[in-house]
Design a protein around this motif. Structure first.
Motif, PDB file in Angstrom:
ATOM      1  N   LEU A 182      35.657 -11.739 186.100  1.00 56.67           N
ATOM      2  CA  LEU A 182      35.308 -10.906 184.949  1.00 56.67           C
ATOM      3  C   LEU A 182      36.450 -10.931 183.948  1.00 56.67           C
ATOM      4  O   LEU A 182      37.610 -10.678 184.310  1.00 56.67           O
ATOM      5  CB  LEU A 182      35.026  -9.474 185.407  1.00 56.67           C
ATOM      6  N   TYR A 183      36.128 -11.223 182.691  1.00 54.76           N
ATOM      7  CA  TYR A 183      37.125 -11.368 181.633  1.00 54.76           C
ATOM      8  C   TYR A 183      36.705 -10.546 180.416  1.00 54.76           C
ATOM      9  O   TYR A 183      35.508 -10.370 180.162  1.00 54.76           O
ATOM     10  CB  TYR A 183      37.256 -12.835 181.200  1.00 54.76           C
ATOM     11  N   VAL A 184      37.689 -10.047 179.669  1.00 48.87           N
ATOM     12  CA  VAL A 184      37.415  -9.396 178.384  1.00 48.87           C
ATOM     13  C   VAL A 184      37.566 -10.452 177.298  1.00 48.87           C
ATOM     14  O   VAL A 184      38.681 -10.853 176.954  1.00 48.87           O
ATOM     15  CB  VAL A 184      38.356  -8.209 178.132  1.00 48.87           C
ATOM     16  N   ASP A 185      36.454 -10.920 176.775  1.00 51.35           N
ATOM     17  CA  ASP A 185      36.497 -11.971 175.751  1.00 51.35           C
ATOM     18  C   ASP A 185      37.018 -11.414 174.433  1.00 51.35           C
ATOM     19  O   ASP A 185      37.759 -12.081 173.713  1.00 51.35           O
ATOM     20  CB  ASP A 185      35.102 -12.564 175.571  1.00 51.35           C
ATOM     21  N   SER A 186      36.633 -10.162 174.109  1.00 54.86           N
ATOM     22  CA  SER A 186      37.146  -9.511 172.902  1.00 54.86           C
ATOM     23  C   SER A 186      36.924  -8.011 173.005  1.00 54.86           C
ATOM     24  O   SER A 186      36.062  -7.551 173.763  1.00 54.86           O
ATOM     25  CB  SER A 186      36.467 -10.058 171.638  1.00 54.86           C
ATOM     26  N   LEU A 197      33.156  -4.110 173.657  1.00 53.72           N
ATOM     27  CA  LEU A 197      33.728  -5.096 174.562  1.00 53.72           C
ATOM     28  C   LEU A 197      32.733  -6.243 174.709  1.00 53.72           C
ATOM     29  O   LEU A 197      31.552  -6.010 174.957  1.00 53.72           O
ATOM     30  CB  LEU A 197      33.982  -4.507 175.949  1.00 53.72           C
ATOM     31  N   ILE A 198      33.214  -7.457 174.563  1.00 52.15           N
ATOM     32  CA  ILE A 198      32.424  -8.620 174.947  1.00 52.15           C
ATOM     33  C   ILE A 198      33.013  -9.094 176.275  1.00 52.15           C
ATOM     34  O   ILE A 198      34.157  -9.538 176.334  1.00 52.15           O
ATOM     35  CB  ILE A 198      32.478  -9.739 173.895  1.00 52.15           C
ATOM     36  N   LEU A 199      32.229  -8.935 177.324  1.00 53.85           N
ATOM     37  CA  LEU A 199      32.685  -9.280 178.664  1.00 53.85           C
ATOM     38  C   LEU A 199      32.104 -10.629 179.074  1.00 53.85           C
ATOM     39  O   LEU A 199      30.924 -10.907 178.857  1.00 53.85           O
ATOM     40  CB  LEU A 199      32.256  -8.215 179.665  1.00 53.85           C
ATOM     41  N   THR A 212      28.144 -16.024 181.595  1.00 47.97           N
ATOM     42  CA  THR A 212      27.346 -15.212 180.682  1.00 47.97           C
ATOM     43  C   THR A 212      28.256 -14.240 179.946  1.00 47.97           C
ATOM     44  O   THR A 212      29.336 -13.880 180.432  1.00 47.97           O
ATOM     45  CB  THR A 212      26.259 -14.412 181.428  1.00 47.97           C
ATOM     46  N   PHE A 213      27.802 -13.808 178.768  1.00 48.85           N
ATOM     47  CA  PHE A 213      28.535 -12.851 177.951  1.00 48.85           C
ATOM     48  C   PHE A 213      27.652 -11.626 177.729  1.00 48.85           C
ATOM     49  O   PHE A 213      26.455 -11.756 177.448  1.00 48.85           O
ATOM     50  CB  PHE A 213      28.908 -13.470 176.597  1.00 48.85           C
ATOM     51  N   GLU A 214      28.246 -10.426 177.854  1.00 45.47           N
ATOM     52  CA  GLU A 214      27.503  -9.190 177.641  1.00 45.47           C
ATOM     53  C   GLU A 214      28.328  -8.225 176.790  1.00 45.47           C
ATOM     54  O   GLU A 214      29.556  -8.174 176.906  1.00 45.47           O
ATOM     55  CB  GLU A 214      27.133  -8.535 178.978  1.00 45.47           C
ATOM     56  N   ARG A 215      27.623  -7.473 175.958  1.00 43.01           N
ATOM     57  CA  ARG A 215      28.286  -6.511 175.073  1.00 43.01           C
ATOM     58  C   ARG A 215      28.193  -5.107 175.671  1.00 43.01           C
ATOM     59  O   ARG A 215      27.098  -4.592 175.926  1.00 43.01           O
ATOM     60  CB  ARG A 215      27.634  -6.501 173.691  1.00 43.01           C
ATOM     61  N   LEU A 216      29.351  -4.491 175.870  1.00 36.95           N
ATOM     62  CA  LEU A 216      29.428  -3.108 176.342  1.00 36.95           C
ATOM     63  C   LEU A 216      29.987  -2.258 175.212  1.00 36.95           C
ATOM     64  O   LEU A 216      31.099  -2.515 174.730  1.00 36.95           O
ATOM     65  CB  LEU A 216      30.328  -3.017 177.577  1.00 36.95           C
TER      66      LEU A 216
END
Length: 253
Positions: A182-186, A197-199, A212-216
């Motif tokens: 799991l990474y914090v892309d931005s 957060l874009i994870l 995959t990328f998900e917005r929190l």
């Protein structure tokens, strides 16, 4: 190669839903929150949880003897909660049920000894009418003398600089043999108190790697005015959860 599209958080078949339990089990910052909630109702008392998710808290409270109703809006999360409930012995399973509903607009027709809005659930909504409706629902479902708890992040934590996008915040192996990175892309934080957060989820399976990328999104706000307007009064100082923010306590006025 272009990035996969950014998906919403907690959707059906999303990585945030599929690996929610794996991520929260590894999150030491929330250790102790169940003890806080267990101290709000009398032994064997009734608890309503808003944002029950996969049942981490509701099932634990039922195992401690409380009668619990867990409410959530995400069907995929509730499906996991009900699966875990079915694995429990009848005595414990009979003390907990899960309900699909919007916490800003529901009526269960009864009151509870404690109403808890757990682990940043309220922060998914912007402060304003939806916070007001949520606190109104909390007040209507809280028995006289009962205590409500609302767990929120701190603004300083939401404003903090994110880790580098190449540094994992979690590396964990799943029971099915897959591994999760799991990474914090931005991460951005606006003047209006909105954090996005874009994870990035990297799932390594036996034969493939899936990214995959998900917005929190979380919102910061002061809950006290909303609680007061709903007829709830602060019940002592908020409970300090360290890096996991604070749990605000309110009593039926």
């Amino acid at each position: 190669m272009s990035k996969p599209p950014v998906r919403p958080y907690y959707t059906d078949k999303g990585a945030s839903t599929a690996f929610y339990d794996l991520v929260t089990e590894a999150d030491t910052s929330i250790v102790g929150d169940i003890d806080v909630y267990a101290g709000l109702a009398p032994p064997g008392g009734t608890v309503l949880e808003l944002g029950a998710g996969t049942g981490r808290i509701a099932l634990a409270l039922a195992q401690r003897g409380f009668r619990v109703t867990g409410l959530d809006i995400a069907p995929a999360m509730l499906a996991q909660a009900r699966t875990k409930r079915a694995r429990l012995g009848t005595e414990v399973a009979d003390r907990v049920k899960f309900v699909k509903a919007d916490m800003t607009a529901f009526d269960l027709g009864r009151t509870f000894d404690a109403v808890i809005c757990t682990f940043y659930t309220l922060s998914h909504l912007p402060p304003g009418p939806r916070w007001a409706r949520t606190f109104g629902a909390i007040r209507r479902h809280l028995a006289p003398g009962g205590v409500a708890a609302v767990h929120l992040p701190l603004k300083a934590q939401m404003e903090a600089a994110p880790p580098p996008p190449t540094k994992p915040v979690l590396l964990q192996r799943a029971p099915d043999g897959q591994s999760l990175g799991l990474y914090v892309d931005s991460r951005t934080f606006s003047d209006e108190g909105r954090m996005d957060l874009i994870l990035r989820y990297v799932v390594n399976g036996p034969r493939s790697v899936r990214e995959t990328f998900e917005r929190l999104t979380y919102y910061h706000g002061d809950p006290d005015p909303f609680a007061s307007e709903a007829g709830l009064r602060a019940d002592g100082d908020p409970v300090d959860m360290g890096s996991a923010g604070v749990i605000h306590l309110y009593r039926h006025a």
